[in-house]
Design a protein around this motif. Sequence first.
Motif, mmCIF file in Angstrom:
data_model
loop_
_atom_site.group_PDB
_atom_site.id
_atom_site.type_symbol
_atom_site.label_atom_id
_atom_site.label_comp_id
_atom_site.label_asym_id
_atom_site.label_seq_id
_atom_site.Cartn_x
_atom_site.Cartn_y
_atom_site.Cartn_z
ATOM 1 N N GLY A 183 0.798 -1.221 0.000
ATOM 2 C CA GLY A 183 0.000 0.000 0.000
ATOM 3 C C GLY A 183 0.830 1.270 0.000
ATOM 4 N N ASP A 184 2.151 1.133 0.132
ATOM 5 C CA ASP A 184 3.044 2.293 0.118
ATOM 6 C C ASP A 184 3.303 2.694 -1.328
ATOM 7 N N CYS A 185 2.600 3.709 -1.782
ATOM 8 C CA CYS A 185 2.696 4.129 -3.186
ATOM 9 C C CYS A 185 4.077 4.680 -3.533
ATOM 10 N N THR A 186 4.792 5.188 -2.544
ATOM 11 C CA THR A 186 6.123 5.752 -2.796
ATOM 12 C C THR A 186 7.194 4.669 -2.828
ATOM 13 N N GLY A 187 6.919 3.554 -2.165
ATOM 14 C CA GLY A 187 7.907 2.496 -2.071
ATOM 15 C C GLY A 187 9.008 2.796 -1.082
ATOM 16 N N LYS A 188 8.926 3.928 -0.397
ATOM 17 C CA LYS A 188 9.989 4.349 0.520
ATOM 18 C C LYS A 188 9.471 4.771 1.895
ATOM 19 N N THR A 189 8.184 5.099 1.980
ATOM 20 C CA THR A 189 7.644 5.663 3.215
ATOM 21 C C THR A 189 7.495 4.625 4.319
ATOM 22 N N CYS B 197 7.410 5.121 11.380
ATOM 23 C CA CYS B 197 6.718 5.887 10.333
ATOM 24 C C CYS B 197 5.232 6.041 10.647
ATOM 25 N N CYS B 198 4.713 5.240 11.581
ATOM 26 C CA CYS B 198 3.305 5.315 11.960
ATOM 27 C C CYS B 198 3.073 6.232 13.170
ATOM 28 N N ASP B 199 4.124 6.940 13.597
ATOM 29 C CA ASP B 199 3.991 7.813 14.765
ATOM 30 C C ASP B 199 3.107 9.017 14.488
ATOM 31 N N THR B 200 2.955 9.369 13.201
ATOM 32 C CA THR B 200 2.050 10.443 12.800
ATOM 33 C C THR B 200 1.361 10.034 11.504
ATOM 34 N N VAL B 201 0.230 10.675 11.226
ATOM 35 C CA VAL B 201 -0.463 10.467 9.953
ATOM 36 C C VAL B 201 -0.239 11.701 9.094
ATOM 37 N N HIS B 202 0.263 11.494 7.889
ATOM 38 C CA HIS B 202 0.544 12.608 6.983
ATOM 39 C C HIS B 202 0.159 12.216 5.566
ATOM 40 N N ALA B 203 0.461 13.063 4.597
ATOM 41 C CA ALA B 203 0.008 12.860 3.225
ATOM 42 C C ALA B 203 0.473 11.539 2.623
ATOM 43 N N LEU B 204 1.667 11.079 2.983
ATOM 44 C CA LEU B 204 2.225 9.890 2.355
ATOM 45 C C LEU B 204 1.772 8.583 3.002
ATOM 46 N N ASN B 205 1.258 8.640 4.232
ATOM 47 C CA ASN B 205 0.807 7.400 4.880
ATOM 48 C C ASN B 205 -0.644 7.470 5.339
ATOM 49 N N GLN B 206 -1.385 8.450 4.843
ATOM 50 C CA GLN B 206 -2.751 8.668 5.328
ATOM 51 C C GLN B 206 -3.691 7.487 5.058
ATOM 52 N N HIS B 207 -3.351 6.635 4.081
ATOM 53 C CA HIS B 207 -4.190 5.473 3.785
ATOM 54 C C HIS B 207 -3.641 4.189 4.392
ATOM 55 N N CYS B 208 -2.570 4.300 5.163
ATOM 56 C CA CYS B 208 -1.946 3.119 5.764
ATOM 57 C C CYS B 208 -2.766 2.631 6.958
ATOM 58 N N TYR B 209 -3.142 1.369 6.923
ATOM 59 C CA TYR B 209 -3.949 0.791 7.996
ATOM 60 C C TYR B 209 -3.239 0.877 9.346
ATOM 61 N N ARG B 210 -1.970 0.512 9.358
ATOM 62 C CA ARG B 210 -1.213 0.520 10.613
ATOM 63 C C ARG B 210 -1.117 1.931 11.185
ATOM 64 N N ALA B 211 -0.848 2.912 10.326
ATOM 65 C CA ALA B 211 -0.753 4.301 10.781
ATOM 66 C C ALA B 211 -2.089 4.781 11.337
ATOM 67 N N GLN B 212 -3.178 4.401 10.696
ATOM 68 C CA GLN B 212 -4.501 4.803 11.161
ATOM 69 C C GLN B 212 -4.834 4.161 12.505
#
Length: 356
Positions: free
Chosen positions: A221-227, A233-248
Amino acid sequence: MSYNFLPHLAYIPYIKKVMIGKTGVLIVNLGTPDSPSVPDVRKYLREFLMDGRVIDIAAIPRWLLVNLIIAPFRSPKSAKVYKELWTEKGSPLKIYGEANEKQLQKSLGDEYVVKLAMRYQSPSIENGLKAFQEMGLKNIIVIPFFPQYASASTGSVYEEVMRIVTKWQIIPEITFKNNFYHYPKFINAFANNGRKHLENDEYDHVVFSYHGLPARQILKGDCTGKTCQLGSCCDTVHALNQHCYRAQCFETTRLLVKELGLKEGTYTTCFQSRLGRDPWVQPYTDDIVNELAAKGIKRVLAFSPAFVADCLETTIEVAEEYREIFEEKGGEHWKLVESLNDSEAWIDLLVELVKE
Protein backbone atom coordinates in the motif's frame (compact mmCIF):
# COMPACT_ATOMS: atom_id res chain seq x y z
CA MET A 1 -54.80 10.41 -27.82
CA SER A 2 -53.44 13.67 -26.50
CA TYR A 3 -56.40 14.11 -24.15
CA ASN A 4 -55.90 10.62 -22.73
CA PHE A 5 -52.28 11.48 -21.89
CA LEU A 6 -52.99 14.72 -20.03
CA PRO A 7 -54.31 13.19 -16.81
CA HIS A 8 -51.03 11.28 -16.36
CA LEU A 9 -49.11 14.54 -16.15
CA ALA A 10 -50.43 14.97 -12.64
CA TYR A 11 -48.35 12.00 -11.49
CA ILE A 12 -44.99 13.43 -12.63
CA PRO A 13 -44.34 15.62 -9.53
CA TYR A 14 -45.24 12.65 -7.35
CA ILE A 15 -42.81 10.34 -9.18
CA LYS A 16 -40.04 12.91 -8.88
CA LYS A 17 -40.69 13.38 -5.18
CA VAL A 18 -40.93 9.69 -4.33
CA MET A 19 -38.17 8.20 -6.47
CA ILE A 20 -35.80 10.69 -8.05
CA GLY A 21 -35.04 12.57 -4.84
CA LYS A 22 -34.15 9.51 -2.77
CA THR A 23 -30.65 8.41 -1.85
CA GLY A 24 -29.65 4.82 -1.24
CA VAL A 25 -27.43 4.08 1.76
CA LEU A 26 -25.66 0.74 1.69
CA ILE A 27 -24.13 -0.16 5.06
CA VAL A 28 -21.67 -3.03 4.74
CA ASN A 29 -19.99 -5.24 7.31
CA LEU A 30 -17.62 -8.15 6.73
CA GLY A 31 -20.02 -11.07 6.97
CA THR A 32 -20.93 -14.15 8.96
CA PRO A 33 -21.87 -17.79 8.26
CA ASP A 34 -25.57 -18.48 7.87
CA SER A 35 -25.31 -20.88 10.79
CA PRO A 36 -22.57 -22.34 13.03
CA SER A 37 -22.78 -25.68 11.21
CA VAL A 38 -19.59 -27.00 9.61
CA PRO A 39 -20.96 -26.82 6.01
CA ASP A 40 -22.07 -23.19 6.44
CA VAL A 41 -18.80 -22.19 8.11
CA ARG A 42 -16.85 -23.92 5.32
CA LYS A 43 -18.92 -22.06 2.70
CA TYR A 44 -18.25 -18.74 4.43
CA LEU A 45 -14.52 -19.37 4.78
CA ARG A 46 -14.22 -20.30 1.11
CA GLU A 47 -15.91 -17.12 -0.06
CA PHE A 48 -13.99 -14.96 2.39
CA LEU A 49 -10.54 -16.43 1.80
CA MET A 50 -10.90 -16.71 -1.98
CA ASP A 51 -11.03 -12.91 -2.10
CA GLY A 52 -7.76 -11.84 -3.73
CA ARG A 53 -7.55 -8.85 -1.39
CA VAL A 54 -7.71 -11.11 1.67
CA ILE A 55 -5.20 -13.74 0.56
CA ASP A 56 -3.23 -11.74 -1.96
CA ILE A 57 -1.45 -14.49 -3.85
CA ALA A 58 -1.96 -15.85 -7.38
CA ALA A 59 -5.40 -17.33 -8.07
CA ILE A 60 -4.39 -20.98 -8.55
CA PRO A 61 -2.21 -21.26 -5.39
CA ARG A 62 -4.92 -19.40 -3.48
CA TRP A 63 -7.59 -21.85 -4.69
CA LEU A 64 -5.46 -24.83 -3.69
CA LEU A 65 -4.62 -23.33 -0.30
CA VAL A 66 -8.20 -22.41 0.56
CA ASN A 67 -10.08 -25.38 -0.85
CA LEU A 68 -7.64 -28.18 -0.08
CA ILE A 69 -6.10 -27.03 3.20
CA ILE A 70 -7.71 -24.12 5.07
CA ALA A 71 -11.45 -24.68 4.50
CA PRO A 72 -11.50 -28.48 5.05
CA PHE A 73 -9.31 -28.48 8.17
CA ARG A 74 -10.25 -25.14 9.74
CA SER A 75 -14.03 -25.36 9.31
CA PRO A 76 -14.76 -27.85 12.13
CA LYS A 77 -12.66 -25.85 14.60
CA SER A 78 -14.19 -22.54 13.52
CA ALA A 79 -17.69 -24.02 13.72
CA LYS A 80 -17.15 -24.85 17.40
CA VAL A 81 -16.13 -21.26 18.08
CA TYR A 82 -19.13 -19.88 16.18
CA LYS A 83 -21.41 -22.09 18.27
CA GLU A 84 -20.04 -20.37 21.39
CA LEU A 85 -20.76 -17.00 19.81
CA TRP A 86 -24.22 -17.80 18.40
CA THR A 87 -27.36 -16.57 20.14
CA GLU A 88 -31.00 -17.64 19.89
CA LYS A 89 -31.50 -14.90 17.28
CA GLY A 90 -28.38 -15.81 15.30
CA SER A 91 -25.02 -14.21 14.67
CA PRO A 92 -24.40 -11.05 16.76
CA LEU A 93 -22.78 -9.33 13.77
CA LYS A 94 -25.93 -9.79 11.71
CA ILE A 95 -28.26 -8.96 14.59
CA TYR A 96 -26.51 -5.64 15.20
CA GLY A 97 -26.41 -4.96 11.46
CA GLU A 98 -30.16 -5.47 11.09
CA ALA A 99 -30.76 -3.22 14.08
CA ASN A 100 -28.49 -0.55 12.56
CA GLU A 101 -30.43 -0.73 9.29
CA LYS A 102 -33.72 -0.02 11.06
CA GLN A 103 -32.25 2.63 13.39
CA LEU A 104 -30.52 4.51 10.59
CA GLN A 105 -33.60 4.39 8.36
CA LYS A 106 -35.68 5.89 11.17
CA SER A 107 -33.08 8.62 11.83
CA LEU A 108 -32.64 9.57 8.17
CA GLY A 109 -36.30 9.57 7.19
CA ASP A 110 -38.10 9.01 3.90
CA GLU A 111 -35.54 10.77 1.72
CA TYR A 112 -33.21 7.80 2.13
CA VAL A 113 -33.42 4.06 1.59
CA VAL A 114 -31.10 2.09 3.91
CA LYS A 115 -29.98 -1.45 3.10
CA LEU A 116 -27.70 -3.75 5.10
CA ALA A 117 -25.20 -5.88 3.19
CA MET A 118 -22.36 -8.23 4.02
CA ARG A 119 -19.21 -8.45 1.96
CA TYR A 120 -19.43 -12.24 2.27
CA GLN A 121 -22.62 -14.32 2.49
CA SER A 122 -25.99 -12.73 3.12
CA PRO A 123 -27.53 -10.25 2.75
CA SER A 124 -25.29 -9.71 -0.26
CA ILE A 125 -23.98 -6.45 -1.69
CA GLU A 126 -25.37 -7.49 -5.07
CA ASN A 127 -28.93 -7.85 -3.78
CA GLY A 128 -28.74 -4.52 -1.96
CA LEU A 129 -27.52 -2.71 -5.05
CA LYS A 130 -30.10 -4.49 -7.21
CA ALA A 131 -32.85 -3.14 -4.96
CA PHE A 132 -31.44 0.38 -5.39
CA GLN A 133 -31.23 -0.10 -9.17
CA GLU A 134 -34.87 -1.16 -9.40
CA MET A 135 -35.87 1.96 -7.45
CA GLY A 136 -34.00 4.21 -9.86
CA LEU A 137 -32.41 6.18 -7.04
CA LYS A 138 -30.59 9.45 -7.65
CA ASN A 139 -27.39 8.45 -5.88
CA ILE A 140 -25.91 5.82 -3.58
CA ILE A 141 -23.74 6.17 -0.48
CA VAL A 142 -21.67 3.15 0.53
CA ILE A 143 -20.47 2.98 4.14
CA PRO A 144 -18.17 0.04 4.94
CA PHE A 145 -18.28 -0.63 8.70
CA PHE A 146 -14.49 -0.48 9.03
CA PRO A 147 -13.12 2.53 10.97
CA GLN A 148 -9.62 2.18 9.47
CA TYR A 149 -9.04 1.61 5.75
CA ALA A 150 -7.51 -1.69 4.65
CA SER A 151 -7.39 -3.25 1.21
CA ALA A 152 -8.72 -6.53 2.62
CA SER A 153 -11.81 -4.87 4.13
CA THR A 154 -12.83 -1.44 2.80
CA GLY A 155 -10.94 -1.95 -0.46
CA SER A 156 -12.70 -5.28 -1.02
CA VAL A 157 -16.11 -3.65 -0.53
CA TYR A 158 -15.22 -0.95 -3.07
CA GLU A 159 -14.11 -3.57 -5.58
CA GLU A 160 -17.28 -5.64 -5.18
CA VAL A 161 -19.55 -2.62 -5.54
CA MET A 162 -17.72 -1.49 -8.68
CA ARG A 163 -17.73 -5.01 -10.12
CA ILE A 164 -21.51 -5.02 -9.91
CA VAL A 165 -22.39 -1.48 -11.01
CA THR A 166 -20.03 -1.47 -14.00
CA LYS A 167 -22.46 -3.92 -15.60
CA TRP A 168 -25.33 -1.44 -15.29
CA GLN A 169 -26.39 0.61 -18.29
CA ILE A 170 -27.04 3.61 -16.07
CA ILE A 171 -24.66 4.14 -13.15
CA PRO A 172 -25.85 6.67 -10.55
CA GLU A 173 -23.54 8.89 -8.54
CA ILE A 174 -21.84 6.71 -5.92
CA THR A 175 -20.05 7.98 -2.83
CA PHE A 176 -17.75 5.77 -0.74
CA LYS A 177 -16.82 6.49 2.86
CA ASN A 178 -13.14 5.60 3.14
CA ASN A 179 -12.65 5.62 6.93
CA PHE A 180 -13.91 7.33 10.07
CA TYR A 181 -11.36 6.41 12.76
CA HIS A 182 -10.59 10.07 13.44
CA TYR A 183 -14.17 11.37 13.66
CA PRO A 184 -14.87 12.91 17.08
CA LYS A 185 -18.15 11.00 17.38
CA PHE A 186 -16.33 7.70 16.83
CA ILE A 187 -13.60 8.50 19.35
CA ASN A 188 -16.09 9.83 21.91
CA ALA A 189 -18.36 6.79 21.55
CA PHE A 190 -15.55 4.30 22.18
CA ALA A 191 -14.03 6.45 24.91
CA ASN A 192 -17.38 6.72 26.72
CA ASN A 193 -17.77 2.93 26.62
CA GLY A 194 -14.30 2.55 28.13
CA ARG A 195 -14.79 5.34 30.65
CA LYS A 196 -17.63 3.40 32.28
CA HIS A 197 -15.18 0.62 33.16
CA LEU A 198 -12.34 2.94 34.16
CA GLU A 199 -14.60 4.84 36.54
CA ASN A 200 -16.05 1.72 38.18
CA ASP A 201 -12.86 -0.31 38.51
CA GLU A 202 -9.08 0.04 38.66
CA TYR A 203 -6.80 -1.13 35.84
CA ASP A 204 -3.02 -1.30 35.62
CA HIS A 205 -2.86 -1.16 31.84
CA VAL A 206 -5.00 -0.54 28.73
CA VAL A 207 -4.59 -2.58 25.55
CA PHE A 208 -5.80 -1.36 22.15
CA SER A 209 -6.02 -4.48 19.99
CA TYR A 210 -6.68 -4.14 16.24
CA HIS A 211 -7.24 -6.81 13.64
CA GLY A 212 -3.96 -7.82 12.02
CA LEU A 213 -2.87 -7.85 8.38
CA PRO A 214 0.05 -9.51 6.61
CA ALA A 215 2.98 -7.08 6.61
CA ARG A 216 3.27 -7.44 2.84
CA GLN A 217 -0.18 -5.86 2.40
CA ILE A 218 0.90 -2.80 4.33
CA LEU A 219 4.08 -2.54 2.25
CA LYS A 220 2.15 -2.96 -1.01
CA GLY A 221 0.00 0.00 0.00
CA ASP A 222 3.04 2.29 0.12
CA CYS A 223 2.70 4.13 -3.19
CA THR A 224 6.12 5.75 -2.80
CA GLY A 225 7.91 2.50 -2.07
CA LYS A 226 9.99 4.35 0.52
CA THR A 227 7.64 5.66 3.22
CA CYS A 228 6.57 2.46 4.99
CA GLN A 229 8.99 0.97 7.51
CA LEU A 230 6.41 -0.82 9.67
CA GLY A 231 7.77 1.11 12.62
CA SER A 232 8.15 4.73 13.67
CA CYS A 233 6.72 5.89 10.33
CA CYS A 234 3.30 5.32 11.96
CA ASP A 235 3.99 7.81 14.77
CA THR A 236 2.05 10.44 12.80
CA VAL A 237 -0.46 10.47 9.95
CA HIS A 238 0.54 12.61 6.98
CA ALA A 239 0.01 12.86 3.23
CA LEU A 240 2.22 9.89 2.35
CA ASN A 241 0.81 7.40 4.88
CA GLN A 242 -2.75 8.67 5.33
CA HIS A 243 -4.19 5.47 3.79
CA CYS A 244 -1.95 3.12 5.76
CA TYR A 245 -3.95 0.79 8.00
CA ARG A 246 -1.21 0.52 10.61
CA ALA A 247 -0.75 4.30 10.78
CA GLN A 248 -4.50 4.80 11.16
CA CYS A 249 -4.64 2.26 13.99
CA PHE A 250 -1.86 4.00 15.93
CA GLU A 251 -3.59 7.34 15.35
CA THR A 252 -6.84 5.85 16.67
CA THR A 253 -5.01 4.88 19.84
CA ARG A 254 -3.49 8.36 20.21
CA LEU A 255 -6.92 9.99 19.87
CA LEU A 256 -8.50 7.60 22.39
CA VAL A 257 -5.60 8.07 24.81
CA LYS A 258 -6.03 11.83 24.63
CA GLU A 259 -9.77 11.60 25.13
CA LEU A 260 -9.40 9.23 28.08
CA GLY A 261 -6.47 11.11 29.60
CA LEU A 262 -4.25 8.03 29.84
CA LYS A 263 -0.65 8.46 30.92
CA GLU A 264 2.31 7.42 28.77
CA GLY A 265 3.41 3.89 29.57
CA THR A 266 -0.04 2.75 30.71
CA TYR A 267 -1.29 1.59 27.31
CA THR A 268 -0.18 -0.52 24.32
CA THR A 269 -1.26 -0.79 20.68
CA CYS A 270 -1.15 -4.28 19.18
CA PHE A 271 -2.60 -6.52 16.44
CA GLN A 272 -4.46 -9.83 16.64
CA SER A 273 -5.69 -12.74 14.48
CA ARG A 274 -2.56 -13.53 12.50
CA LEU A 275 -2.61 -16.61 10.27
CA GLY A 276 0.19 -18.57 8.62
CA ARG A 277 3.95 -18.22 8.79
CA ASP A 278 4.41 -14.90 7.00
CA PRO A 279 5.02 -11.87 9.25
CA TRP A 280 1.99 -9.75 10.11
CA VAL A 281 1.87 -6.21 11.47
CA GLN A 282 3.34 -6.00 14.94
CA PRO A 283 3.36 -6.01 17.89
CA TYR A 284 1.20 -9.14 18.21
CA THR A 285 -1.53 -9.02 20.83
CA ASP A 286 -0.78 -12.47 22.26
CA ASP A 287 2.87 -11.48 22.76
CA ILE A 288 1.79 -8.31 24.55
CA VAL A 289 -0.53 -10.30 26.82
CA ASN A 290 2.36 -12.54 27.85
CA GLU A 291 4.69 -9.57 28.35
CA LEU A 292 2.21 -7.70 30.54
CA ALA A 293 1.68 -10.73 32.76
CA ALA A 294 5.47 -11.26 33.01
CA LYS A 295 5.86 -7.64 34.17
CA GLY A 296 3.43 -8.22 37.02
CA ILE A 297 0.50 -6.35 35.47
CA LYS A 298 -2.62 -7.74 37.12
CA ARG A 299 -5.58 -5.86 35.69
CA VAL A 300 -6.06 -4.99 32.01
CA LEU A 301 -8.81 -3.19 30.12
CA ALA A 302 -8.91 -4.08 26.41
CA PHE A 303 -10.36 -2.10 23.50
CA SER A 304 -11.00 -3.40 19.95
CA PRO A 305 -11.45 -0.16 17.97
CA ALA A 306 -11.25 -1.85 14.57
CA PHE A 307 -14.71 -3.38 15.09
CA VAL A 308 -17.97 -1.44 15.35
CA ALA A 309 -19.93 -4.55 16.35
CA ASP A 310 -18.94 -7.27 18.76
CA CYS A 311 -18.21 -10.49 16.89
CA LEU A 312 -15.99 -13.57 16.97
CA GLU A 313 -12.80 -11.48 16.96
CA THR A 314 -13.89 -9.43 19.97
CA THR A 315 -16.23 -11.58 22.06
CA ILE A 316 -14.25 -14.80 21.68
CA GLU A 317 -10.69 -13.86 20.74
CA VAL A 318 -10.10 -10.71 22.80
CA ALA A 319 -12.57 -11.21 25.65
CA GLU A 320 -12.06 -14.94 26.26
CA GLU A 321 -8.92 -16.34 24.61
CA TYR A 322 -6.62 -13.50 25.68
CA ARG A 323 -8.16 -13.49 29.14
CA GLU A 324 -7.32 -17.18 29.50
CA ILE A 325 -3.72 -16.57 28.40
CA PHE A 326 -3.42 -13.61 30.76
CA GLU A 327 -4.77 -15.48 33.76
CA GLU A 328 -2.64 -18.56 33.04
CA LYS A 329 0.44 -16.32 33.18
CA GLY A 330 -0.54 -14.80 36.53
CA GLY A 331 -2.90 -11.98 35.56
CA GLU A 332 -5.99 -11.45 37.69
CA HIS A 333 -8.51 -9.49 35.63
CA TRP A 334 -8.97 -8.93 31.89
CA LYS A 335 -11.97 -6.96 30.61
CA LEU A 336 -13.11 -6.13 27.07
CA VAL A 337 -14.79 -2.79 26.37
CA GLU A 338 -17.98 -3.39 24.39
CA SER A 339 -18.09 -2.16 20.82
CA LEU A 340 -20.55 0.41 19.41
CA ASN A 341 -23.08 -2.28 18.43
CA ASP A 342 -26.58 -0.73 18.26
CA SER A 343 -25.86 2.31 20.43
CA GLU A 344 -27.36 5.74 19.81
CA ALA A 345 -23.85 7.20 19.50
CA TRP A 346 -23.05 4.84 16.61
CA ILE A 347 -26.23 5.77 14.76
CA ASP A 348 -25.47 9.47 15.27
CA LEU A 349 -22.08 8.92 13.61
CA LEU A 350 -23.68 7.04 10.70
CA VAL A 351 -26.10 9.91 10.16
CA GLU A 352 -23.16 12.30 10.04
CA LEU A 353 -21.36 10.08 7.50
CA VAL A 354 -24.45 10.02 5.31
CA LYS A 355 -25.18 13.74 5.43
CA GLU A 356 -21.64 15.07 5.00
